[in-house]
Design an enzyme around this catalytic site. Structure first.
Site, PDB file in Angstrom:
ATOM      1  N   LYS A  54       0.851  -1.200   0.000  1.00 58.50           N
ATOM      2  CA  LYS A  54       0.000   0.000   0.000  1.00 58.50           C
ATOM      3  C   LYS A  54       0.887   1.249   0.000  1.00 58.50           C
ATOM      4  O   LYS A  54       1.927   1.282   0.654  1.00 58.50           O
ATOM      5  CB  LYS A  54      -0.912  -0.030   1.235  1.00 58.50           C
ATOM      6  CG  LYS A  54      -1.975   1.063   1.245  1.00 58.50           C
ATOM      7  CD  LYS A  54      -2.923   0.914   2.434  1.00 58.50           C
ATOM      8  CE  LYS A  54      -3.986   1.990   2.456  1.00 58.50           C
ATOM      9  NZ  LYS A  54      -4.918   1.880   3.590  1.00 58.50           N
ATOM     10  N   SER A 114      -9.738   1.844   2.423  1.00 56.25           N
ATOM     11  CA  SER A 114      -8.874   2.636   1.579  1.00 56.25           C
ATOM     12  C   SER A 114      -7.815   1.822   0.825  1.00 56.25           C
ATOM     13  O   SER A 114      -7.222   2.345  -0.120  1.00 56.25           O
ATOM     14  CB  SER A 114      -8.179   3.698   2.429  1.00 56.25           C
ATOM     15  OG  SER A 114      -7.331   3.117   3.399  1.00 56.25           O
ATOM     16  N   SER A 166     -10.169  -0.344   6.491  1.00 58.88           N
ATOM     17  CA  SER A 166      -9.505  -0.223   5.187  1.00 58.88           C
ATOM     18  C   SER A 166      -8.892  -1.507   4.655  1.00 58.88           C
ATOM     19  O   SER A 166      -8.391  -1.526   3.532  1.00 58.88           O
ATOM     20  CB  SER A 166      -8.419   0.855   5.251  1.00 58.88           C
ATOM     21  OG  SER A 166      -9.011   2.123   5.362  1.00 58.88           O
TER      22      SER A 166
END
Lengths: 460, 92
Positions: free
Chosen positions: A60, A137, A162
């Site tokens: 990420k 996210s 997320s």
């Protein structure tokens, strides 16, 4: 589909790790043209051998990879290239993996749909329907995990859901461990008391392998636990027979998702466990306002460091410092980042701190106590991960901030309480995946994943 | 009313954000909705605060002398420099 475990054995038998990594990157670049999962590509490895030897890993964007532009998908960090690896990344490299790219996310993690990417970034597309969201996210991490044909895992991060939200919307396994199990060193903070790093994989056992590598004490993170980490890969040898599983059947859930929950309840009974309907009234009432208050208060202080001097977006330093900082921040933060900074700053100011921030921290105590009471009676809790199927990007983009925050109602409880939780795919409605969330007591990742394996086997 | 345009402008100044008129018009009702929703927290019964979700103990390490980040590395992402120092805007 070859798993991480099988692929590592194939490398031991002579298949080339380097060629496999190249093949993954080539595939990922093709996928990216249509689905926009990546912010950067790279090919970083050191030694081979270890639990992840030769496995391509994606990371990420908010987690630092040495020598690779890492921006938390925010223009305020444009050009920032870390000079060190996050501990989670270093552990993965030390186990022989190849770091292959950075995945797109909501800017600094500010969203549940991955439509709040920063200025200049593309919204990732759902692997099952390009017009729909990936969830956020960690949208890019979940998307590439779902779509790649290679053995792979992605390192994601969750503050309020997320990991499990995009896992549910993309149809993969997403594991968010107990707060402090995985070091946050090298993670660009959203909210320090809520941020957790965890893996995305195609199967639960692969998630256990990945988590075993990521977990463990780190002297570089003072909140990292020094508890002994069990061998999570033994979960396939365990059984849920005789367990008691609590289930939450929330209101406002789309019908196919509710039906899927009841199918899972039936499957658990067939495996020899008891089930019992439970409710969490305190969490239902206060988890969302308490979570957002804590998260935004912490976020507004964390984002104060982005001022355009030491890294990221910078301009010729002219004028007075206040003007310079305000100018560079205003140009480079996206709308949702600005809203969250404003809300957090408001809630922390004199006269409001006790009414919002302190009350939110008290609510967290009540929520933790409520979960602890439930876990004195049940081994794990199941609930739908999301009350809705992945929405259209257009629809998600039109939600007001409050509507968007309310959509996290099933995921913020375990996050504010720091409890381990995971989402696994347990069905489909038409082409869209449905995720089931399993939550366990603090440090009970083994129990959570044992139930996950059981349900995964039932779903083929 | 918790927030209006004047309050928002003051909070923005404290946040080092310059908001355009259109942003002020857009954000004010959005933030008002959210803050009014947060007011639910007033009803939370008194309790100890939980700064962290799990018990955090001080973890000490040996007080050893170690090399810190080399200056060249620390400045690697700095675009505007002067003799190995970060060049910034005026502060006084």
């Amino acid at each position: 589909m070859t798993t991480i475990i099988e692929q590592v054995k194939m490398f031991e038998s002579g298949e080339s790790c380097d060629e496999y990594a190249e093949s993954f990157i080539e595939e990922a670049k093709k996928i990216n043209k249509k689905f926009y999962y990546f912010t950067e590509f790279c090919n970083k490895s050191s030694k081979r051998g270890g639990a992840l030897s030769g496995i391509p890993v994606t990371v990420k964007d908010c987690i630092c990879v040495k020598g690779v532009q890492s921006r938390a998908s925010s223009a305020i960090l444009n050009t920032y290239t870390p000079v060190f690896n996050a501990s989670s990344v270093q552990k993965t490299i030390d186990e022989g993996a190849t770091i292959t790219g950075k995945t797109v996310q909501d800017e600094f993690g500010f969203g549940g749909f991955s439509v709040n990417v920063g200025i200049g970034f593309e919204i990732p597309r759902n692997p099952h329907d390009e017009d729909r969201v990936c969830g956020g996210s960690s949208g890019g991490s979940a998307g590439i995990t779902a779509i790649t044909k290679h053995a792979h895992f992605s390192i994601g991060e969750s503050t309020g859901g997320s990991i499990v939200t995009p896992a549910a919307f993309c149809g993969v396994v997403g594991i968010c461990p107990t707060y402090g199990i995985v070091s946050r060193y090298g993670l660009m903070d959203y909210a320090n008391s809520l941020d957790k790093i965890g893996p995305f994989t195609k199967t639960v056992l692969e998630g256990a392998v990945a988590l075993k590598v990521l977990a463990g004490h780190d002297t570089k993170d003072s909140t990292s636990t020094n508890k002994k980490i069990p061998d999570y890969t033994k979960i396939t040898e365990k059984s849920i027979k005789g367990w008691k599983i609590g289930y939450i059947d929330p209101e406002g859930v789309e019908e196919p998702i509710r039906e899927n929950l009841h199918e899972s309840i039936q499957e658990i009974k067939e495996s020899g466990a008891k089930t019992e309907k439970i409710t969490l009234p305190i969490s239902d009432e206060y988890a969302i306002p308490a979570y957002y208050t804590i998260a935004l208060c912490e976020a507004s202080t964390n984002l104060a460091k982005y001022c355009g001097l030491r890294y990221g977006a910078q301009e010729e330093p002219k004028g007075f410092f206040d003007e310079y900082f305000s100018n560079i921040r205003s140009k480079n933060f996206g709308k949702e980042a600005k809203r969250r900074i404003l809300l957090g700053t408001f809630a922390r100011q004199a006269g409001f701190r006790d009414a919002f921030y302190i009350k939110a921290l008290q609510a967290r105590t009540h929520i933790i106590n409520e979960y602890k009471k439930i876990f004195s009676e049940v081994d794990a809790i199941i609930t739908p991960t999301m009350p809705i199927l992945p929405p259209l990007i257009k629809k998600a983009s039109e939600l007001t901030p409050l509507q968007s925050y309310l959509s996290d109602k099933l995921t913020v409880g375990p996050n504010i309480a720091g409890l381990p939780h995971m989402s696994l795919p347990t069905g489909k409605h038409k082409s869209l995946p449905i995720g089931l969330m399993i939550t366990a007591d603090h440090y009970e990742e083994e129990k959570m994943m044992t139930l996950g394996v059981e349900l995964e086997e039932k779903n083929g | 009313m918790l927030i209006n345009q004047e309050v928002l402008k003051r909070v923005a100044k404290n946040s080092r954000l310059n908001l355009s008129e259109s942003e002020i018009g857009e954000f004010t009702p959005q933030l008002r909705d959210v803050l009014e929703f947060f007011e639910k927290l007033k009803k939370v019964p008194q309790a100890e605060v939980s700064i962290h979700p799990v018990s955090i103990e001080n973890v000490y390490r040996e007080d050893l002398v170690e090399n810190s980040l080399h200056r060249d590395e620390a400045l690697k992402n700095v675009k505007y420099q002067n003799n190995g120092r970060i060049r910034g805007p005026r502060t006084i």
